[in-house]
Motif scaffolding. Structure first.
Motif, PDB file in Angstrom:
ATOM      1  N   GLY A 177      97.421  16.058  25.111  1.00  0.00           N
ATOM      2  CA  GLY A 177      98.454  17.540  25.367  1.00  0.00           C
ATOM      3  C   GLY A 177      99.258  16.767  25.597  1.00  0.00           C
ATOM      4  O   GLY A 177      99.846  16.202  26.210  1.00  0.00           O
ATOM      5  N   SER A 178     100.284  17.879  26.571  1.00  0.00           N
ATOM      6  CA  SER A 178     101.045  17.729  27.502  1.00  0.00           C
ATOM      7  C   SER A 178     101.539  18.338  28.720  1.00  0.00           C
ATOM      8  O   SER A 178     100.713  18.249  29.495  1.00  0.00           O
ATOM      9  N   ASN A 179     102.297  19.696  28.805  1.00  0.00           N
ATOM     10  CA  ASN A 179     102.522  20.316  29.791  1.00  0.00           C
ATOM     11  C   ASN A 179     101.420  20.771  30.858  1.00  0.00           C
ATOM     12  O   ASN A 179     101.036  20.809  31.945  1.00  0.00           O
ATOM     13  N   VAL A 180     100.727  21.660  29.592  1.00  0.00           N
ATOM     14  CA  VAL A 180      98.853  21.999  30.599  1.00  0.00           C
ATOM     15  C   VAL A 180      98.233  20.988  30.492  1.00  0.00           C
ATOM     16  O   VAL A 180      97.575  21.170  32.439  1.00  0.00           O
ATOM     17  N   ILE A 181      97.345  20.222  30.457  1.00  0.00           N
ATOM     18  CA  ILE A 181      97.147  18.461  30.975  1.00  0.00           C
ATOM     19  C   ILE A 181      97.694  17.681  32.160  1.00  0.00           C
ATOM     20  O   ILE A 181      97.211  17.146  32.846  1.00  0.00           O
ATOM     21  N   ASN A 182      99.305  17.801  32.412  1.00  0.00           N
ATOM     22  CA  ASN A 182      99.782  17.054  32.613  1.00  0.00           C
ATOM     23  C   ASN A 182     100.747  17.665  33.403  1.00  0.00           C
ATOM     24  O   ASN A 182      99.886  17.186  34.951  1.00  0.00           O
ATOM     25  N   GLN A 183     101.575  18.392  33.514  1.00  0.00           N
ATOM     26  CA  GLN A 183     102.200  19.046  34.938  1.00  0.00           C
ATOM     27  C   GLN A 183     101.566  20.983  35.275  1.00  0.00           C
ATOM     28  O   GLN A 183     101.612  19.918  36.942  1.00  0.00           O
ATOM     29  N   TYR A 184     101.022  21.128  34.776  1.00  0.00           N
ATOM     30  CA  TYR A 184     100.372  21.926  34.792  1.00  0.00           C
ATOM     31  C   TYR A 184      98.902  21.681  36.001  1.00  0.00           C
ATOM     32  O   TYR A 184      98.206  22.456  36.267  1.00  0.00           O
ATOM     33  N   TYR A 185      98.595  20.305  35.533  1.00  0.00           N
ATOM     34  CA  TYR A 185      97.165  20.334  35.707  1.00  0.00           C
ATOM     35  C   TYR A 185      97.087  20.613  37.798  1.00  0.00           C
ATOM     36  O   TYR A 185      95.628  20.744  37.410  1.00  0.00           O
ATOM     37  N   HIS A 186      97.401  20.846  38.347  1.00  0.00           N
ATOM     38  CA  HIS A 186      97.328  20.537  39.688  1.00  0.00           C
ATOM     39  C   HIS A 186      97.010  22.290  39.785  1.00  0.00           C
ATOM     40  O   HIS A 186      96.775  22.856  40.889  1.00  0.00           O
ATOM     41  N   VAL A 187      98.036  23.490  39.641  1.00  0.00           N
ATOM     42  CA  VAL A 187      98.267  24.328  39.632  1.00  0.00           C
ATOM     43  C   VAL A 187      97.160  25.713  39.080  1.00  0.00           C
ATOM     44  O   VAL A 187      96.426  25.955  39.620  1.00  0.00           O
ATOM     45  N   ILE A 188      96.414  24.771  37.737  1.00  0.00           N
ATOM     46  CA  ILE A 188      95.055  25.080  37.385  1.00  0.00           C
ATOM     47  C   ILE A 188      93.651  24.884  37.640  1.00  0.00           C
ATOM     48  O   ILE A 188      93.290  26.035  37.939  1.00  0.00           O
ATOM     49  N   ASP A 189      94.033  23.519  38.598  1.00  0.00           N
ATOM     50  CA  ASP A 189      93.090  23.237  39.065  1.00  0.00           C
ATOM     51  C   ASP A 189      92.603  23.854  40.707  1.00  0.00           C
ATOM     52  O   ASP A 189      91.476  23.948  40.535  1.00  0.00           O
ATOM     53  N   LEU A 190      93.654  24.601  41.073  1.00  0.00           N
ATOM     54  CA  LEU A 190      93.670  25.413  42.032  1.00  0.00           C
ATOM     55  C   LEU A 190      93.151  26.484  41.978  1.00  0.00           C
ATOM     56  O   LEU A 190      92.641  27.441  42.726  1.00  0.00           O
ATOM     57  N   VAL A 191      93.583  27.384  40.849  1.00  0.00           N
ATOM     58  CA  VAL A 191      93.392  28.849  40.314  1.00  0.00           C
ATOM     59  C   VAL A 191      92.063  28.727  40.029  1.00  0.00           C
ATOM     60  O   VAL A 191      91.279  29.732  40.535  1.00  0.00           O
ATOM     61  N   ARG A 192      91.295  27.343  39.874  1.00  0.00           N
ATOM     62  CA  ARG A 192      89.676  27.451  38.983  1.00  0.00           C
ATOM     63  C   ARG A 192      88.874  27.348  40.331  1.00  0.00           C
ATOM     64  O   ARG A 192      88.139  27.791  40.242  1.00  0.00           O
ATOM     65  N   TRP A 193      89.470  26.042  41.967  1.00  0.00           N
ATOM     66  CA  TRP A 193      88.984  26.302  42.447  1.00  0.00           C
ATOM     67  C   TRP A 193      88.948  27.138  44.016  1.00  0.00           C
ATOM     68  O   TRP A 193      87.710  27.442  43.820  1.00  0.00           O
ATOM     69  N   MET A 194      89.791  28.526  43.581  1.00  0.00           N
ATOM     70  CA  MET A 194      90.133  29.462  44.738  1.00  0.00           C
ATOM     71  C   MET A 194      89.238  30.348  43.749  1.00  0.00           C
ATOM     72  O   MET A 194      88.738  31.396  44.556  1.00  0.00           O
ATOM     73  N   GLY A 195      89.413  30.531  42.454  1.00  0.00           N
ATOM     74  CA  GLY A 195      88.866  31.984  41.706  1.00  0.00           C
ATOM     75  C   GLY A 195      87.033  31.755  41.091  1.00  0.00           C
ATOM     76  O   GLY A 195      86.579  32.234  41.282  1.00  0.00           O
ATOM     77  N   GLY A 196      87.212  30.099  41.190  1.00  0.00           N
ATOM     78  CA  GLY A 196      85.370  30.433  41.174  1.00  0.00           C
ATOM     79  C   GLY A 196      85.056  30.030  39.507  1.00  0.00           C
ATOM     80  O   GLY A 196      86.405  29.884  38.409  1.00  0.00           O
ATOM     81  N   PRO A 197      83.797  29.989  38.665  1.00  0.00           N
ATOM     82  CA  PRO A 197      84.169  29.139  37.312  1.00  0.00           C
ATOM     83  C   PRO A 197      84.711  30.628  36.217  1.00  0.00           C
ATOM     84  O   PRO A 197      84.946  31.944  36.784  1.00  0.00           O
ATOM     85  N   VAL A 198      84.492  30.296  35.160  1.00  0.00           N
ATOM     86  CA  VAL A 198      85.842  31.207  34.308  1.00  0.00           C
ATOM     87  C   VAL A 198      85.309  31.780  33.077  1.00  0.00           C
ATOM     88  O   VAL A 198      84.796  30.719  32.599  1.00  0.00           O
ATOM     89  N   ALA A 199      85.046  32.455  32.869  1.00  0.00           N
ATOM     90  CA  ALA A 199      84.121  33.127  31.737  1.00  0.00           C
ATOM     91  C   ALA A 199      84.555  33.407  30.560  1.00  0.00           C
ATOM     92  O   ALA A 199      84.071  33.132  29.700  1.00  0.00           O
ATOM     93  N   GLU A 200      85.568  33.787  30.653  1.00  0.00           N
ATOM     94  CA  GLU A 200      87.220  33.864  29.733  1.00  0.00           C
ATOM     95  C   GLU A 200      88.443  33.550  29.499  1.00  0.00           C
ATOM     96  O   GLU A 200      88.845  33.586  30.442  1.00  0.00           O
ATOM     97  N   VAL A 201      88.679  33.058  28.314  1.00  0.00           N
ATOM     98  CA  VAL A 201      89.512  32.570  28.003  1.00  0.00           C
ATOM     99  C   VAL A 201      91.002  32.488  26.993  1.00  0.00           C
ATOM    100  O   VAL A 201      89.912  32.540  26.478  1.00  0.00           O
ATOM    101  N   ALA A 202      92.175  33.217  27.160  1.00  0.00           N
ATOM    102  CA  ALA A 202      92.882  33.791  25.910  1.00  0.00           C
ATOM    103  C   ALA A 202      94.112  32.812  26.462  1.00  0.00           C
ATOM    104  O   ALA A 202      94.769  33.338  26.913  1.00  0.00           O
ATOM    105  N   ALA A 203      94.570  32.254  25.462  1.00  0.00           N
ATOM    106  CA  ALA A 203      95.980  31.794  25.162  1.00  0.00           C
ATOM    107  C   ALA A 203      96.742  31.313  24.153  1.00  0.00           C
ATOM    108  O   ALA A 203      96.094  31.684  23.380  1.00  0.00           O
ATOM    109  N   MET A 204      97.812  31.862  24.624  1.00  0.00           N
ATOM    110  CA  MET A 204      99.019  30.916  23.254  1.00  0.00           C
ATOM    111  C   MET A 204     100.025  29.822  23.838  1.00  0.00           C
ATOM    112  O   MET A 204     100.187  29.497  25.000  1.00  0.00           O
ATOM    113  N   MET A 205     100.254  28.953  22.801  1.00  0.00           N
ATOM    114  CA  MET A 205     101.208  27.743  23.234  1.00  0.00           C
ATOM    115  C   MET A 205     102.108  27.196  21.757  1.00  0.00           C
ATOM    116  O   MET A 205     102.014  27.930  21.202  1.00  0.00           O
ATOM    117  N   GLY A 206     103.361  26.863  22.999  1.00  0.00           N
ATOM    118  CA  GLY A 206     103.976  26.716  21.856  1.00  0.00           C
ATOM    119  C   GLY A 206     104.910  25.300  22.557  1.00  0.00           C
ATOM    120  O   GLY A 206     105.046  25.274  22.905  1.00  0.00           O
TER     121      GLY A 206
END
Length: 349
Positions: A177-206
């Protein structure tokens, strides 16, 4: 203990100085060797950091019985094979994010480390930032009440030269990937860490700015539904003119907080019950340690030091387990994988 953990770093790129800094600051460890397959990169890294032991052949590190543990700080696609070989060679492993570029490899490596009784840790240094660690404790204690929403954003600038100077960045096979798996990694890691398990995901990218240079994404936005009922908003781009800016908002029924990972000792906004607010501000004023940052990019922060110290103490048998083990790495990687899957499916409502 009498014997220090002898640690080596495989990969002398931009994150390697943070690993070297952490090893040198840990009383239980010493740097034994470094490795990079590019002899010029290796030589410059050794000279810059007053190192005497280095090699261009990683096998001379992994199969050296005098070396106890390794940092894997190479390109994403090499995380899995090098971590596997290091574990098979009996080394404790600290691997940079992302753990691997697919969940199957991550699960296999986690099981391998468990079977061999070796420490395997995945870098998530911002979980060790003192303020962020305190905020996560607030969430766990219910200081914000029931979480109803978490928002995590990043904007940064990545130039064509950034990708052209690398054989692996901007490719699905090399970077995953690029932006999500590299630059954004730590943000999404903290979002998941604090929010707990994620039941549903919907996303768009370009790929809105860098399409001439990369086959991966430079921009993504999406929504999450956590298993606890909270909703999340996620957005990131490397097509910005801003060098680096993050924000994480936690909204609960008793209070809210806004912070970032650029300045780990800074709160941007808060609305809390008086007692909770007083305790938080007292922690920031009196209990947070503020250290001189290591060399390298400022937004990496200082907390590789804290995670490396924990890793070394686990390798030395002084800590039963690390905070961010293979299982934790798998959970964040799985969420990133689901974001990509949703974005690639391109379903519309």
């Amino acid at each position: 203990m009498d014997k220090k953990i002898r640690h080596a770093i495989v990969g002398c790129g931009s994150i390697a100085p943070n690993h070297l800094d952490g090893i040198r600051r840990c009383a239980l460890s010493k740097i034994a060797s470094v490795c990079d397959r590019d002899e010029k990169v290796l030589r410059e890294f050794m000279q810059r950091n007053d190192l005497t032991q280095g090699t261009t052949d990683y096998r001379k590190i992994l199969y050296n019985p005098e070396i106890d543990s390794v940092s894997i700080t190479v390109d994403h696609a090499q995380h899995a094979p090098l971590t596997r070989e290091a574990l098979l060679a009996g080394k404790h492993v600290l691997v940079e994010k992302p753990f691997t570029i697919n969940v199957e490899d991550a699960c296999e490596l986690t099981q391998l480390a468990r079977e061999r009784g070796l420490v395997l840790a995945v870098v998530s240094q911002h979980r060790f930032d003192p303020l962020i660690k305190y905020i996560n404790g607030m969430v766990s204690r219910g200081d914000l009440g029931q979480l109803v929403s978490i928002w995590g954003t990043l904007q940064c600038k990545r130039t064509p030269e950034y990708f052209q100077s690398s054989y692996w960045r901007g490719t699905w096979a090399g970077e995953g990937g690029s932006n999500v798996i590299n630059q954004y990694y730590h943000v999404i890691d903290l979002v998941r860490w604090m929010g707990g398990p994620v039941a549903e995901v919907a996303a768009m990218m370009g790929t809105l700015r860098l399409g001439e240079y990369i086959e991966t994404e430079d921009t993504m936005c999406g929504v999450l539904r956590f298993e606890n009922g909270a909703l999340g908003s996620i957005a990131t781009t490397s097509a910005s003119e801003v060098r680096w800016r993050t924000r994480i908002d936690l909204v609960g029924t008793r209070g809210s907080l806004t912070f970032d990972i650029d300045h780990p000792d800074t709160l941007h906004a808060y609305q809390l019950e008086p007692k909770i607010e007083s305790e938080l501000l007292a922690f920031i004023k009196n209990d947070m340690t503020r250290e001189t940052p290591p060399p390298g990019k400022g937004y990496y922060g200082i907390s590789h030091r804290y995670q490396i110290d924990e890793f070394i103490r686990a390798a030395a048998g002084e800590v039963e387990r690390v905070s961010v083990d293979g299982e934790q790495g798998i959970e964040t990687l799985d969420l990133i994988t689901r974001i990509y899957q949703s974005a690639r499916q391109g379903s519309k409502a």
